[in-house]
Design a protein around this motif. Structure first.
Motif, PDB file in Angstrom:
ATOM      1  N   GLY A  45       0.799  -1.239   0.000  1.00  0.00           N
ATOM      2  CA  GLY A  45       0.000   0.000   0.000  1.00  0.00           C
ATOM      3  C   GLY A  45       0.820   1.272   0.000  1.00  0.00           C
ATOM      4  O   GLY A  45       0.323   2.353   0.343  1.00  0.00           O
ATOM      5  N   LEU A  46       2.097   1.154  -0.401  1.00  0.00           N
ATOM      6  CA  LEU A  46       2.995   2.316  -0.417  1.00  0.00           C
ATOM      7  C   LEU A  46       3.374   2.601  -1.872  1.00  0.00           C
ATOM      8  O   LEU A  46       4.042   1.784  -2.511  1.00  0.00           O
ATOM      9  CB  LEU A  46       4.245   2.023   0.417  1.00  0.00           C
ATOM     10  N   LEU A  47       2.955   3.743  -2.364  1.00  0.00           N
ATOM     11  CA  LEU A  47       3.065   4.043  -3.794  1.00  0.00           C
ATOM     12  C   LEU A  47       4.236   4.977  -4.092  1.00  0.00           C
ATOM     13  O   LEU A  47       4.520   5.891  -3.310  1.00  0.00           O
ATOM     14  CB  LEU A  47       1.745   4.720  -4.212  1.00  0.00           C
ATOM     15  N   ALA A  48       4.876   4.742  -5.241  1.00  0.00           N
ATOM     16  CA  ALA A  48       5.813   5.718  -5.840  1.00  0.00           C
ATOM     17  C   ALA A  48       7.053   5.994  -4.994  1.00  0.00           C
ATOM     18  O   ALA A  48       7.411   7.135  -4.756  1.00  0.00           O
ATOM     19  CB  ALA A  48       5.077   7.027  -6.157  1.00  0.00           C
ATOM     20  N   LEU A  49       7.725   4.933  -4.581  1.00  0.00           N
ATOM     21  CA  LEU A  49       8.941   5.109  -3.775  1.00  0.00           C
ATOM     22  C   LEU A  49      10.226   5.065  -4.606  1.00  0.00           C
ATOM     23  O   LEU A  49      11.315   5.232  -4.063  1.00  0.00           O
ATOM     24  CB  LEU A  49       8.992   4.028  -2.674  1.00  0.00           C
ATOM     25  N   LYS A  50      10.088   4.884  -5.907  1.00  0.00           N
ATOM     26  CA  LYS A  50      11.297   4.784  -6.746  1.00  0.00           C
ATOM     27  C   LYS A  50      12.046   6.113  -6.741  1.00  0.00           C
ATOM     28  O   LYS A  50      11.446   7.170  -6.928  1.00  0.00           O
ATOM     29  CB  LYS A  50      10.897   4.417  -8.168  1.00  0.00           C
ATOM     30  N   GLY A  51      13.345   6.054  -6.501  1.00  0.00           N
ATOM     31  CA  GLY A  51      14.152   7.271  -6.464  1.00  0.00           C
ATOM     32  C   GLY A  51      14.362   7.861  -7.849  1.00  0.00           C
ATOM     33  O   GLY A  51      14.072   7.223  -8.866  1.00  0.00           O
ATOM     34  N   HIS A  52      14.865   9.079  -7.894  1.00  0.00           N
ATOM     35  CA  HIS A  52      15.161   9.720  -9.172  1.00  0.00           C
ATOM     36  C   HIS A  52      16.401   9.066  -9.776  1.00  0.00           C
ATOM     37  O   HIS A  52      17.336   8.724  -9.050  1.00  0.00           O
ATOM     38  CB  HIS A  52      15.397  11.207  -8.935  1.00  0.00           C
ATOM     39  N   LYS A  53      16.431   8.943 -11.097  1.00  0.00           N
ATOM     40  CA  LYS A  53      17.537   8.200 -11.728  1.00  0.00           C
ATOM     41  C   LYS A  53      18.903   8.829 -11.445  1.00  0.00           C
ATOM     42  O   LYS A  53      19.909   8.134 -11.405  1.00  0.00           O
ATOM     43  CB  LYS A  53      17.287   8.019 -13.230  1.00  0.00           C
ATOM     44  N   GLU A  54      18.952  10.126 -11.199  1.00  0.00           N
ATOM     45  CA  GLU A  54      20.249  10.759 -10.920  1.00  0.00           C
ATOM     46  C   GLU A  54      20.858  10.310  -9.599  1.00  0.00           C
ATOM     47  O   GLU A  54      22.057  10.430  -9.387  1.00  0.00           O
ATOM     48  CB  GLU A  54      20.088  12.279 -10.855  1.00  0.00           C
ATOM     49  N   VAL A  55      20.004   9.886  -8.682  1.00  0.00           N
ATOM     50  CA  VAL A  55      20.481   9.515  -7.349  1.00  0.00           C
ATOM     51  C   VAL A  55      20.362   8.007  -7.133  1.00  0.00           C
ATOM     52  O   VAL A  55      21.153   7.403  -6.414  1.00  0.00           O
ATOM     53  CB  VAL A  55      19.678  10.294  -6.271  1.00  0.00           C
ATOM     54  N   GLY A  56      19.374   7.394  -7.767  1.00  0.00           N
ATOM     55  CA  GLY A  56      19.146   5.957  -7.632  1.00  0.00           C
ATOM     56  C   GLY A  56      18.426   5.628  -6.331  1.00  0.00           C
ATOM     57  O   GLY A  56      18.033   6.515  -5.573  1.00  0.00           O
TER      58      GLY A  56
END
Ligand code: PMP
Length: 360
Positions: free
Chosen positions: A319-330
């Motif tokens: 139930g936790l959405l959109a935790l992917k980091g930004h590609k510049e930081v990973g």
């Protein structure tokens, strides 16, 4: 229907009560027999809505009378051009702090319009820290000083407002506006894209000290000129009326919560909970100098990057959405703006502990 805890960096979660109210008012707003987005922006009902939204924002942020509040379009990225176009009429140079991706983009755009002195360059530290207070001096030729109080991608936030004397300070507050009370009188201009802490995308708020209006370079497009927008109540052309309406609902919601000092307290508690969970684990890490960690955007990495995909998959199932980091930081990034309740961060740290226990 179920709403997940949404950690998106932007467009970001909106408060559920705001969306419920918008839903209830969708077909027939104020007994006018149509939705608010089907009305003329110049008619009395919408003008009243616009004035109330501005009044509520002024109250929430304690905006002094000698500042204009503009409700514009084009996102913060258009302000990257508007700011130099409007402020470089008298002196053709400016100081820009270089503290992450968003200040880099602001610098690249500003270079089209004048000489840019890059100050406080944090690239050698991979944007994991900020210049210490008092360490940066204003250049003699600077028309203004620009900085990014919260670098959304790197999770870096200034803990102080740079001192610039009589030289106007310009702040891109896209990702931390409304997160805590601030002293507006320290700033010449504050701008922010709406899609994080204000409302949906499409609206850009500019708070500008009145004496800075009216000196734009001659080539400044009317849409980007603070004078033409201020003279026309931010309606030089058709504004994004539905975004404006929703921002107004968010301002009302913030007032109901008790205003920005209450929000600041909750935001600090959410951030403390998450950072302490990261710091006490040997599995998760955040590289940012603890003095400058963002209260709004918390990037973190897993000890083994091969587990990233599984972490994202299982967190989504939890139930936790959109935790992917930004590609510049990973790695991961949890954006915990005003609309994220404390319980959402509790659910995240519980999930993180369980993931570490089973995979760490
Ligand atoms: N500045 C900052 C600090 C941001 O976080 C963003 C968006 N993520 C931008 C500028 C760009 O905003 P927009 O998409 O509204 O142009």
């Amino acid at each position: 229907m179920s709403r997940l805890f949404n950690f998106s960096a932007g467009p970001a979660a909106l408060p559920t009560p705001v969306l419920e109210r918008a839903q209830a008012e969708m077909l027939d707003w104020q007994n006018l027999g149509c939705s608010v987005m089907e009305l003329s922006h110049r008619g009395k009902p919408f003008m009243a809505l616009a004035q109330k939204a501005e009044a509520d924002l002024r109250e929430l942020m304690s905006i002094p009378d000698n500042y204009s509040v503009l409700f514009l379009q084009g996102g913060a990225s258009s302000q990257f051009a508007s700011v130099p176009l409007n402020l470089m009429g008298q002196k053709q140079a400016a100081d820009y702090y270089y503290t992450g991706t968003w200040s880099r983009k602001a610098i690249a755009e500003a270079k089209r319009y004048g000489e840019i002195n890059v100050v406080g360059d944090m690239s050698a530290n991979n944007f994991t820290t900020l210049p210490d207070q008092g360490s940066i001096f204003v250049s003699d030729n600077a028309a203004f000083v620009h900085y990014t109080p919260n670098e959304t991608i790197h999770g870096l936030e200034f803990s102080y407002v740079p001192e610039t004397g009589d030289v106007p300070l310009v702040a891109d507050m896209s990702s931390n506006i409304l997160s805590q009370p601030i002293d507006i009188s320290k700033f010449g201009i504050i701008y922010a894209g709406a899609q994080k802490n204000i409302g949906p995308a499409g609206l850009t708020i500019v708070i500008v000290r009145e004496d800075l209006i009216g000196h734009a370079l001659p080539q400044t497009p009317a849409m980007l000129n603070y004078q033409s927008q201020a003279d026309n109540d931010s309606m030089y052309n058709t504004p994004p009326t539905y975004s404006w309406y929703l921002a107004g609902l968010v301002f009302e919601w913030l007032k109901e919560q008790g205003g920005l000092s209450v929000m600041a307290d909750i935001n600090q508690r959410k951030a403390n909970l998450l950072y302490s969970a990261i710091d006490k684990s040997g599995f998760y890490a955040n590289p940012v100098n603890s003095a400058y960690r963002s209260i709004m955007n918390v990037p973190f990495t897993l000890a083994d990057t091969r587990l990233d995909a599984l972490f994202l998959e299982q967190s989504h199932e939890a139930g936790l959405l959109a935790l992917k980091g930004h590609k510049e930081v990973g790695g991961m990034r949890a954006s915990i703006y005003n609309a994220m309740p404390y319980e959402g961060v509790e659910a995240l740290v519980d999930f993180m502990a369980e993931f570490e226990r089973t995979h760490g």
